[in-house]
Design a protein around this motif. Structure first.
Motif, PDB file in Angstrom:
ATOM      1  N   VAL A   1       0.841  -1.200   0.000  1.00  0.00           N
ATOM      2  CA  VAL A   1       0.000   0.000   0.000  1.00  0.00           C
ATOM      3  C   VAL A   1       0.877   1.251   0.000  1.00  0.00           C
ATOM      4  O   VAL A   1       0.661   2.186  -0.766  1.00  0.00           O
ATOM      5  CB  VAL A   1      -0.940   0.003   1.222  1.00  0.00           C
ATOM      6  N   VAL A   2       1.895   1.248   0.863  1.00  0.00           N
ATOM      7  CA  VAL A   2       2.818   2.381   0.925  1.00  0.00           C
ATOM      8  C   VAL A   2       3.535   2.566  -0.405  1.00  0.00           C
ATOM      9  O   VAL A   2       3.706   3.683  -0.899  1.00  0.00           O
ATOM     10  CB  VAL A   2       3.842   2.185   2.067  1.00  0.00           C
TER      11      VAL A   2
ATOM     12  N   LEU B   1      -5.638   5.253   2.838  1.00  0.00           N
ATOM     13  CA  LEU B   1      -5.584   3.856   2.443  1.00  0.00           C
ATOM     14  C   LEU B   1      -5.034   2.964   3.551  1.00  0.00           C
ATOM     15  O   LEU B   1      -5.426   1.804   3.664  1.00  0.00           O
ATOM     16  CB  LEU B   1      -4.754   3.697   1.171  1.00  0.00           C
ATOM     17  N   LEU B   2      -4.153   3.492   4.383  1.00  0.00           N
ATOM     18  CA  LEU B   2      -3.652   2.694   5.495  1.00  0.00           C
ATOM     19  C   LEU B   2      -4.740   2.464   6.538  1.00  0.00           C
ATOM     20  O   LEU B   2      -4.788   1.414   7.181  1.00  0.00           O
ATOM     21  CB  LEU B   2      -2.435   3.369   6.132  1.00  0.00           C
ATOM     22  N   ALA B   3      -5.624   3.449   6.723  1.00  0.00           N
ATOM     23  CA  ALA B   3      -6.762   3.256   7.620  1.00  0.00           C
ATOM     24  C   ALA B   3      -7.681   2.152   7.081  1.00  0.00           C
ATOM     25  O   ALA B   3      -8.163   1.301   7.826  1.00  0.00           O
ATOM     26  CB  ALA B   3      -7.532   4.561   7.795  1.00  0.00           C
TER      27      ALA B   3
ATOM     28  N   VAL C   1       7.043   0.705   9.979  1.00  0.00           N
ATOM     29  CA  VAL C   1       7.506   2.080  10.114  1.00  0.00           C
ATOM     30  C   VAL C   1       8.868   2.255   9.477  1.00  0.00           C
ATOM     31  O   VAL C   1       9.157   3.252   8.839  1.00  0.00           O
ATOM     32  CB  VAL C   1       7.535   2.484  11.610  1.00  0.00           C
ATOM     33  N   ALA C   2       9.742   1.233   9.650  1.00  0.00           N
ATOM     34  CA  ALA C   2      11.071   1.322   9.048  1.00  0.00           C
ATOM     35  C   ALA C   2      10.958   1.473   7.545  1.00  0.00           C
ATOM     36  O   ALA C   2      11.649   2.280   6.921  1.00  0.00           O
ATOM     37  CB  ALA C   2      11.891   0.074   9.401  1.00  0.00           C
ATOM     38  N   PHE C   3      10.057   0.686   6.935  1.00  0.00           N
ATOM     39  CA  PHE C   3       9.873   0.781   5.492  1.00  0.00           C
ATOM     40  C   PHE C   3       9.169   2.078   5.142  1.00  0.00           C
ATOM     41  O   PHE C   3       9.562   2.794   4.225  1.00  0.00           O
ATOM     42  CB  PHE C   3       9.029  -0.402   5.004  1.00  0.00           C
TER      43      PHE C   3
ATOM     44  N   ALA D   1       1.135  10.711  -0.276  1.00  0.00           N
ATOM     45  CA  ALA D   1      -0.220  10.809   0.268  1.00  0.00           C
ATOM     46  C   ALA D   1      -1.091   9.678  -0.194  1.00  0.00           C
ATOM     47  O   ALA D   1      -0.788   9.005  -1.129  1.00  0.00           O
ATOM     48  CB  ALA D   1      -0.825  12.123  -0.187  1.00  0.00           C
ATOM     49  N   ALA D   2      -2.255   9.488   0.508  1.00  0.00           N
ATOM     50  CA  ALA D   2      -3.178   8.438   0.096  1.00  0.00           C
ATOM     51  C   ALA D   2      -4.619   8.860   0.094  1.00  0.00           C
ATOM     52  O   ALA D   2      -5.493   8.044   0.129  1.00  0.00           O
ATOM     53  CB  ALA D   2      -3.027   7.238   1.002  1.00  0.00           C
ATOM     54  N   VAL D   3      -4.914  10.129   0.084  1.00  0.00           N
ATOM     55  CA  VAL D   3      -6.292  10.562  -0.043  1.00  0.00           C
ATOM     56  C   VAL D   3      -6.643  10.566  -1.515  1.00  0.00           C
ATOM     57  O   VAL D   3      -6.009  11.242  -2.306  1.00  0.00           O
ATOM     58  CB  VAL D   3      -6.468  11.983   0.543  1.00  0.00           C
TER      59      VAL D   3
END
Length: 261
Positions: free
Chosen positions: A52-53, A66-68, A106-108, A120-122
């Protein structure tokens, strides 16, 4: 495919299409193969957090929304989403596993954010610009991120856009599944100090209303067929405690039925 997984995969496909990326181009610019992306985007295989990231980074979008959604889908894939009661009972046992997994994320994610200049992901609507989208969330040194609003600033805001529904950031204060299949929930964003109503299994014309003393009512309605196969949520009302908040299902045919925290 559950509503959570369906919504996530649909939004991921929409982001790829909006960015004009073919599966081959996506594979060439990420660590995942063309066939893997095809399975992820079709819902045939659980989507990794890092995928996703990576898609966000390549598409130039922020990851919060998208992470939510991914957190909700991951709860279904892992079995943590069977029910709110079961999820709460298992939370302590799974905390260590999820913590270790988040440390790796988090590291990635930190590297991806630096490389993309805060990606961003909105997903922007046709009439939205980057300036009108949700403000960027502030990332901390820990495994969680800060939401886009808190308290009174959340009034009337979309809980997903603000990142208020992430893992360990929300509880279900009340819930009920009705005979015709509609399910309504009163959600409390502990990180956002706000409440909202969430529903699935609605029929076209069904409405869900959230009311709280001293605040304007919030409402969401199932208008089209797609609304009947996914989660719908009202906008938020500020609340540090969900007590006294009421959520009502107002079916297209039938009487209003309410639940309360």
């Amino acid at each position: 495919m559950t509503p959570e997984v369906s919504q996530l995969t649909a939004d991921l496909r929409g982001l790829r299409e909006a960015a004009g990326l073919s599966l081959s181009e996506l594979a060439a610019r990420t660590l995942y193969s063309k066939s893997s992306w095809a399975r992820y985007l079709n819902g045939e295989k659980p989507v990794p957090y890092d995928a996703v990231v990576a898609l966000c980074r390549v598409a130039g979008e922020r990851p919060e929304r998208l992470l939510a959604l991914w957190e909700l889908a991951d709860a279904e894939w892992s079995g943590r989403g069977r029910s709110a009661a079961e999820a709460e009972e298992e939370a302590e046992a799974e905390a260590g596993v999820r913590h270790g997994r988040r440390v790796r994320r988090v590291a990635f994610g930190a590297g991806a954010v630096v490389a993309a200049g805060v990606c961003a992901a909105v997903l922007l609507l046709p009439d939205q610009s980057a300036d009108s989208a949700v403000p960027p969330a502030t990332y901390s040194s820990g495994p969680t991120y800060s939401p886009g609003c808190t308290g009174r600033d959340c009034d009337g805001q979309n809980p997903v856009d603000m990142g208020c529904g992430g893992d360990n950031m929300v509880t279900t204060a009340a819930q009920r599944t009705f005979a015709d299949g509609q399910r309504v929930e009163l959600r409390h964003g502990t990180a956002c100090d706000a409440v909202w109503a969430r529903a699935t299994g609605l029929r076209i014309g069904d409405r869900v209303e959230l009311t709280r003393s001293g605040a304007s009512p919030k409402e969401v309605r199932a208008k089209v067929r797609n609304d009947t196969t996914r989660y719908l949520a009202t906008t938020m009302t500020p609340a540090d405690d969900p007590a006294g908040t009421r959520v009502c299902l107002i079916p297209a045919k039938g009487e209003r039925v309410c639940i309360k925290a």
